[in-house]
Design an enzyme around this catalytic site. Sequence first.
Site, mmCIF file in Angstrom:
data_model
loop_
_atom_site.group_PDB
_atom_site.id
_atom_site.type_symbol
_atom_site.label_atom_id
_atom_site.label_comp_id
_atom_site.label_asym_id
_atom_site.label_seq_id
_atom_site.Cartn_x
_atom_site.Cartn_y
_atom_site.Cartn_z
ATOM 1 N N LYS A 1 0.843 -1.217 0.000
ATOM 2 C CA LYS A 1 0.000 0.000 0.000
ATOM 3 C C LYS A 1 0.866 1.249 0.000
ATOM 4 O O LYS A 1 0.511 2.259 -0.626
ATOM 5 C CB LYS A 1 -0.935 0.010 1.214
ATOM 6 C CG LYS A 1 -1.897 -1.173 1.236
ATOM 7 C CD LYS A 1 -3.329 -0.815 0.933
ATOM 8 C CE LYS A 1 -4.031 -2.029 0.371
ATOM 9 N NZ LYS A 1 -5.413 -2.176 0.598
ATOM 10 N N LYS B 1 -3.270 -11.215 -7.372
ATOM 11 C CA LYS B 1 -4.602 -11.501 -6.821
ATOM 12 C C LYS B 1 -5.650 -10.524 -7.360
ATOM 13 O O LYS B 1 -5.330 -9.378 -7.685
ATOM 14 C CB LYS B 1 -4.572 -11.504 -5.287
ATOM 15 C CG LYS B 1 -4.502 -10.146 -4.642
ATOM 16 C CD LYS B 1 -4.939 -10.203 -3.172
ATOM 17 C CE LYS B 1 -5.156 -8.774 -2.694
ATOM 18 N NZ LYS B 1 -6.087 -8.563 -1.649
ATOM 19 N N LYS C 1 -9.755 -4.997 -5.514
ATOM 20 C CA LYS C 1 -10.690 -3.888 -5.747
ATOM 21 C C LYS C 1 -10.031 -2.753 -6.489
ATOM 22 O O LYS C 1 -10.662 -2.020 -7.210
ATOM 23 C CB LYS C 1 -11.095 -3.282 -4.394
ATOM 24 C CG LYS C 1 -12.067 -4.046 -3.630
ATOM 25 C CD LYS C 1 -12.238 -3.361 -2.285
ATOM 26 C CE LYS C 1 -12.701 -4.393 -1.293
ATOM 27 N NZ LYS C 1 -12.372 -4.077 0.070
HETATM 28 P P1 ATP Z 1 -7.565 -4.070 -2.026
HETATM 29 O O1 ATP Z 1 -7.474 -4.782 -3.295
HETATM 30 O O2 ATP Z 1 -8.066 -2.662 -2.159
HETATM 31 O O3 ATP Z 1 -6.366 -4.224 -1.158
HETATM 32 P P2 ATP Z 1 -9.052 -6.302 -1.212
HETATM 33 O O4 ATP Z 1 -9.786 -6.646 -2.419
HETATM 34 O O5 ATP Z 1 -7.843 -7.058 -0.837
HETATM 35 O O6 ATP Z 1 -8.727 -4.764 -1.229
HETATM 36 P P3 ATP Z 1 -9.999 -6.380 1.519
HETATM 37 O O7 ATP Z 1 -11.073 -5.521 2.097
HETATM 38 O O8 ATP Z 1 -8.609 -6.052 1.873
HETATM 39 O O9 ATP Z 1 -10.116 -6.385 -0.053
HETATM 40 O O10 ATP Z 1 -10.290 -7.882 1.849
HETATM 41 C C1 ATP Z 1 -11.490 -8.390 2.395
HETATM 42 C C2 ATP Z 1 -11.411 -9.904 2.518
HETATM 43 O O11 ATP Z 1 -11.346 -10.508 1.205
HETATM 44 C C3 ATP Z 1 -10.179 -10.431 3.265
HETATM 45 O O12 ATP Z 1 -10.559 -11.544 4.039
HETATM 46 C C4 ATP Z 1 -9.250 -10.844 2.162
HETATM 47 O O13 ATP Z 1 -8.350 -11.835 2.588
HETATM 48 C C5 ATP Z 1 -10.216 -11.374 1.119
HETATM 49 N N1 ATP Z 1 -9.683 -11.265 -0.230
HETATM 50 C C6 ATP Z 1 -9.283 -10.140 -0.862
HETATM 51 N N2 ATP Z 1 -8.868 -10.401 -2.106
HETATM 52 C C7 ATP Z 1 -9.018 -11.737 -2.291
HETATM 53 C C8 ATP Z 1 -8.754 -12.630 -3.378
HETATM 54 N N3 ATP Z 1 -8.294 -12.190 -4.529
HETATM 55 N N4 ATP Z 1 -9.015 -13.936 -3.216
HETATM 56 C C9 ATP Z 1 -9.507 -14.392 -2.051
HETATM 57 N N5 ATP Z 1 -9.765 -13.621 -0.981
HETATM 58 C C10 ATP Z 1 -9.532 -12.303 -1.085
#
Ligand code: ATP
Length: 334
Positions: free
Chosen positions: A115, A197, A200
């Site tokens: 980040k 991965k 968002k």
């Molecule tokens: P950003 O991409 O902005 O960092 P994010 O998509 O990782 O955000 P978070 O709010 O950080 O979203 O994550 C919420 C939940 O979703 C957490 O439990 C995280 O481990 C899970 N998660 C996030 N991305 C993935 C993914 N690609 N596959 C599986 N689980 C995920």
Amino acid sequence: MLDGKKSLFSGMQATGTLHLGNYLGALKNWVELEDEYETFYCVVDLHSITIRQDPAELRRKARSLLTLYIAAGLNPEKNCIYYQSHVSAHAQLSWILSCFTYMGELNRMTQFKDKAAKHVGNINAGLYTYPVLMAADILLFQSDIVPVGVDQKQHIELTRDIAERFNAIYGDVFTIPEPYIMKTGSKIMSLQEPEKKMSKSDENVNATIFLLDDTDTIIRKFKRAVTDSGNEILYLEDKPGIKNLIEIYSIATGKAIKDIEIEFDGRGYGEFKLAVGEAVASMLKPIQERYNQLGQNKDYIDGIIKTNAEKADYYANKTLRKVQKKVGFPERIR
Ligand code: ATP
Ligand code: LTN
């Protein structure tokens, strides 16, 4: 443990719109835990402001996320669904725990490094101590497990270290939590760069399936998904694109990976991508319908926000008071 029942905590940030990774890696699995655990599912809005947010947007997204928790199947009568900012004990415990966390530990957190690299103009102290607030979230509810995607494992390991350090000094104050990570779905990959991965914050909209994408958009994104050389539907480590699609299809349909390989033997990537798109669209459709219905029921959602925050506040303060006493803060005079 809370009142003799095993407990759990998990949360998501109220930034961006939920995507398929969030759903398959976390939210979908939460729904199955409500009978065995006392559950707390939080919209972690305190964490959200570690990145600059537009206030009106943050409020809208926080409400949308809370609504999506319910739409995805969490029964608010059985699961405590609330906003982190409504329970001040989160911030209070976070301060205390920050005095039991070393900078050396925080320096090692990969999410911070990622980040910080993405937001070079705003590497604030909150972004740095983010994992301490997360430890406070988890430890306030004496959580036995923390259901998350695999990217959060390092934060939970840090939480365990902080809790063990605290317990070693003051006695058995905190339950030591375990990460609860599914074998499949815990790391859904980008549809455009399958070695990254799904996220968002990806700039390429075709990389991410959002939970509120309509059927046509979902199918179009899957059709455009980057796949590997070859044309066979096989679950292989060196074919990350097709491996990711097989994993998604397996969870969406409940079919075993081996059976999928047999079903699509000799049928090619194009046909398979369409099948994945259709399966995902029909998995998400009921969630979207429920989300739209709930959006029209303001009083119902408001009621949940109020009563669940009170419940979370009660349990959180129980732990906080214990901690405050242990570290030597003077007792309140009533
Ligand atoms: P950003 O991409 O902005 O960092 P994010 O998509 O990782 O955000 P978070 O709010 O950080 O979203 O994550 C919420 C939940 O979703 C957490 O439990 C995280 O481990 C899970 N998660 C996030 N991305 C993935 C993914 N690609 N596959 C599986 N689980 C995920
Ligand atoms: N950092 C988490 C969100 C989060 C969380 C938590 C998850 C904040 N507090 C406590 C589990 C338990 C993320 O998904 N980015």
